[in-house]
Design an enzyme around this catalytic site. Sequence first.
Site: not given
Length: 358
Positions: A79, A179, A181-182
């Site tokens: 990451k 949430g 979002g995407k």
Amino acid sequence: MSTPSSFGTHHEQVVFCHDEASGLRAIIALYSTALGPGLGGTRFFPYASETDALADVLNLSQGMAYKNALAGLDLGGGKAVIIGDPHTDKSEALLRAYGRFVQTLNGRYFTACDVGTYSADMDVIARECDYVTGRTVDHGGAGDSSVLTAFGVYQGMRAAAQFTWGGTSLAGKRVGIAGVGKVGRHLTEHLVEEDARVVVTDIDTEAVARLRDRFPSLEVAGSTEELIAADLDVYAPCALGGALNEVSVEALTAKVVAGAANNQLAHDGIGKLVADRGIVYAPDYCVNSGGVIQVADELDPSGFSFDRAKARATGIFDTTLAVLERSAAEGITTAEAADRQAEQRIREIGRLSQIHLG
């Protein structure tokens, strides 16, 4: 809270990247390459301190190692985080400088999109780097990985429903999504199509408004706290990590937790607290692996195939159900069961590299 070590916890490599002219400050962490090169996204986020950024990248890279292992991929866990505000600090020069640092790892780490980065950013990074996935369709990539991330969460949610209620249907179930979002947006679509009763919340009121324009039947909660306390069957955290802590778990009415957010358990003890309350937690890195399955497919020599990636992501149902059943059979938390399953594959498949091929 203890200060994270720059060596991580059993991490193989942690790289600090600095390019003063472009303003780049980034950290790349490789937890394990036992199964193959580390694959994990690049998060662009305005961390309060370098210590916070280091703690995040160490946790996320370990999570990616387990996620990739559990997803059946021949890839390790890595990451990266870029410290800064993506709205004001992101530039071509910064992204290309970052790409050059990734290139210095010579394929030990493949990057992709994460919070604050998008497929178009990957195209810029790829101008300096050969080890980039999650690129735009125009550049031969998979495009938006949130599509299969949401699909995988949906499959994991169906598996948790099977384990909890004896059937995969979510029709009529009240599902709260924190949430939109995407990923949360696509997850909402799957649930509405199945006639689930969906309640959403997000700090971005415009995102909520756009979604409600598409689906007028949506209910809206004023805050995450309000959503958690609502009468729910399923809770889906789809924002940042740490969604499950002592306060939120105590307030939860849902019988199932299955969402897209990474690192949902605020600390290791939360898994037992969730289990003690009779809540079925579908481990985050198990159910949200659809995105990494999607971008990993770009590495296939034949090129990216959405249908092939989606077929593989469908297997998240079976993997999730196996983890939940292992938890029940061994008398351990679902988080522990997922860890054991991932560690078992890393151990059993990773050792094969010891067999010399000549």
